[in-house]
Design a protein around this motif. Structure first.
Motif, short mmCIF file in Angstrom:
data_model
loop_
_atom_site.label_atom_id
_atom_site.label_comp_id
_atom_site.label_asym_id
_atom_site.label_seq_id
_atom_site.Cartn_x
_atom_site.Cartn_y
_atom_site.Cartn_z
N ASP A 15 -5.45 7.85 12.42
CA ASP A 15 -5.21 9.46 12.96
C ASP A 15 -5.48 10.38 12.19
O ASP A 15 -6.20 11.39 12.32
CB ASP A 15 -4.05 9.46 13.79
CG ASP A 15 -3.84 10.88 14.20
OD1 ASP A 15 -4.44 11.31 15.33
OD2 ASP A 15 -2.72 11.50 13.89
N VAL A 16 -4.82 10.32 10.87
CA VAL A 16 -5.06 11.47 9.74
C VAL A 16 -6.25 11.51 9.30
O VAL A 16 -6.76 12.49 8.79
CB VAL A 16 -3.74 11.08 8.62
CG1 VAL A 16 -3.96 11.93 7.51
CG2 VAL A 16 -2.39 11.18 9.30
N PHE A 17 -6.90 10.44 9.18
CA PHE A 17 -8.18 10.27 8.37
C PHE A 17 -9.39 10.83 9.33
O PHE A 17 -10.24 11.32 8.87
CB PHE A 17 -8.62 8.91 7.90
CG PHE A 17 -8.41 8.66 6.45
CD1 PHE A 17 -9.32 8.80 5.42
CD2 PHE A 17 -7.22 8.28 6.08
CE1 PHE A 17 -9.32 8.82 4.21
CE2 PHE A 17 -6.86 8.16 4.67
CZ PHE A 17 -7.87 8.03 3.81
N TYR A 18 -9.34 10.52 10.59
CA TYR A 18 -10.40 10.83 11.62
C TYR A 18 -10.10 11.54 12.81
O TYR A 18 -10.80 12.45 13.12
CB TYR A 18 -10.93 9.41 11.98
CG TYR A 18 -11.60 8.59 11.06
CD1 TYR A 18 -12.76 8.97 10.31
CD2 TYR A 18 -10.70 7.53 10.57
CE1 TYR A 18 -13.31 7.97 9.56
CE2 TYR A 18 -11.16 6.57 9.78
CZ TYR A 18 -12.51 6.79 9.08
OH TYR A 18 -13.09 6.06 8.13
N LYS A 66 -6.59 19.53 6.12
CA LYS A 66 -6.76 19.87 4.67
C LYS A 66 -5.37 19.07 3.97
O LYS A 66 -4.34 19.33 4.19
CB LYS A 66 -6.91 21.30 4.40
CG LYS A 66 -7.30 21.49 2.75
CD LYS A 66 -7.23 23.21 2.67
CE LYS A 66 -7.58 23.46 1.32
NZ LYS A 66 -7.85 24.59 0.75
N GLY A 67 -5.98 18.34 2.66
CA GLY A 67 -5.01 17.78 2.01
C GLY A 67 -4.32 16.59 2.58
O GLY A 67 -3.19 16.04 2.15
N TYR A 68 -4.98 15.85 3.58
CA TYR A 68 -4.57 14.77 4.40
C TYR A 68 -4.41 13.30 3.27
O TYR A 68 -3.49 12.86 3.65
CB TYR A 68 -5.43 14.49 5.63
CG TYR A 68 -7.11 13.93 5.16
CD1 TYR A 68 -7.22 12.82 4.79
CD2 TYR A 68 -7.94 14.94 4.60
CE1 TYR A 68 -8.46 12.23 4.47
CE2 TYR A 68 -9.07 14.45 4.48
CZ TYR A 68 -9.56 13.28 4.42
OH TYR A 68 -10.99 12.76 3.77
N VAL A 69 -5.14 13.30 2.42
CA VAL A 69 -4.75 12.08 1.75
C VAL A 69 -3.83 12.32 0.78
O VAL A 69 -2.89 11.48 0.69
CB VAL A 69 -6.13 11.77 0.56
CG1 VAL A 69 -5.94 10.51 -0.45
CG2 VAL A 69 -7.23 11.60 1.67
N GLU A 70 -3.25 13.47 0.19
CA GLU A 70 -2.42 13.85 -0.62
C GLU A 70 -0.88 13.49 0.04
O GLU A 70 0.02 13.15 -0.44
CB GLU A 70 -2.43 15.20 -1.30
CG GLU A 70 -3.58 15.24 -2.28
CD GLU A 70 -5.08 15.34 -1.78
OE1 GLU A 70 -5.11 15.63 -0.65
OE2 GLU A 70 -5.79 15.23 -2.52
N ARG A 71 -1.05 14.15 1.27
CA ARG A 71 0.04 13.99 2.31
C ARG A 71 0.51 12.43 2.61
O ARG A 71 1.53 12.11 2.58
CB ARG A 71 -0.29 14.79 3.74
CG ARG A 71 0.95 14.72 4.57
CD ARG A 71 0.70 15.49 5.66
NE ARG A 71 -0.72 14.99 6.36
CZ ARG A 71 -0.55 14.80 7.67
NH1 ARG A 71 0.40 15.15 8.56
NH2 ARG A 71 -1.79 14.26 8.31
N LEU A 72 -0.76 11.61 3.13
CA LEU A 72 -0.48 10.31 3.04
C LEU A 72 0.18 9.47 1.81
O LEU A 72 0.91 8.89 1.93
CB LEU A 72 -1.84 9.58 3.55
CG LEU A 72 -2.14 9.75 4.98
CD1 LEU A 72 -3.53 9.19 5.11
CD2 LEU A 72 -1.08 9.13 6.03
N GLU A 74 -0.59 5.38 -4.31
CA GLU A 74 -1.65 6.20 -4.92
C GLU A 74 -2.62 6.11 -4.00
O GLU A 74 -2.86 5.64 -2.96
CB GLU A 74 -1.93 5.42 -6.18
CG GLU A 74 -0.99 5.37 -7.20
CD GLU A 74 -1.36 4.65 -8.44
OE1 GLU A 74 -2.53 4.33 -8.80
OE2 GLU A 74 -0.65 4.25 -9.28
N LYS A 75 -3.51 7.02 -4.37
CA LYS A 75 -4.91 7.53 -3.61
C LYS A 75 -5.76 6.07 -3.13
O LYS A 75 -6.03 6.00 -2.01
CB LYS A 75 -5.84 8.59 -4.40
CG LYS A 75 -5.28 9.92 -3.77
CD LYS A 75 -6.88 10.78 -4.41
CE LYS A 75 -6.45 12.21 -4.15
NZ LYS A 75 -7.37 13.13 -4.81
N SER A 76 -5.97 5.22 -4.27
CA SER A 76 -6.71 4.17 -4.30
C SER A 76 -6.12 3.15 -2.87
O SER A 76 -6.99 2.76 -2.19
CB SER A 76 -7.12 3.50 -5.32
OG SER A 76 -5.87 2.86 -5.87
#
Length: 145
Positions: free
Chosen positions: A99-102, A107-113, A120-122
């Motif tokens: 949901d958050v990715f697609y 804006k800033g969805y990865v950081e929020r996750l 971490e991001k990876s």
């Protein structure tokens, strides 16, 4: 065929297709209201050879548009249900990632996750890829051909 790319496309289109069900239903209701408010065609005028008057044309256009919209609405509802069924097969976490990715990307969805999941991001991307793979298999039964 790249089924994962197809699944990503479905997820990106999901919100718009779901919204279209509401807007199309509103338009159909509007056309139906116009149809019930329509005055009858005049019978004292002579029709042009091979054609009707403006009122008859408006009625036919209304019927035609409603028919096409009903068909489109039905097809879209089936598409949304197909995607919903595949989404229901996932865990809550997997659905949230997709949901958050697609679907509802901001804006800033990865950081929020990263903050939400305390990873971490990876790891966020790895989990998203795993969720996408599960979704693709649930939707199509395969990921590659």
């Amino acid at each position: 065929m790249n089924w994962v790319k197809e699944a990503e496309s479905k997820l990106r289109d999901y919100a718009a297709k779901e919204q279209s069900l509401e807007s199309v239903a509103e338009r159909i209701a509007q056309l139906q209201a116009e149809m019930t408010c329509v005055r009858s065609a005049t019978t004292d005028s002579t029709a042009v050879h091979g054609g009707g008057n403006c009122r008859e044309d408006a009625l036919l256009n209304n019927i035609s548009e409603r028919t096409e919209l009903e068909r489109a609405k039905q097809k879209t509802a089936e598409w949304v249900e197909w995607v919903n069924k595949a989404l229901r097969a996932l865990t809550d976490t997997d659905r949230h990632l997709l949901d958050v990715f697609y679907i509802n990307r901001h804006k800033g969805y990865v950081e929020r996750l990263c903050e939400e999941m305390n990873i971490e991001k990876s790891q966020v991307y790895n989990r998203k890829n795993a969720a996408l793979r599960k979704f693709t298999i649930s939707l199509y039964g395969v990921t590659e051909t």
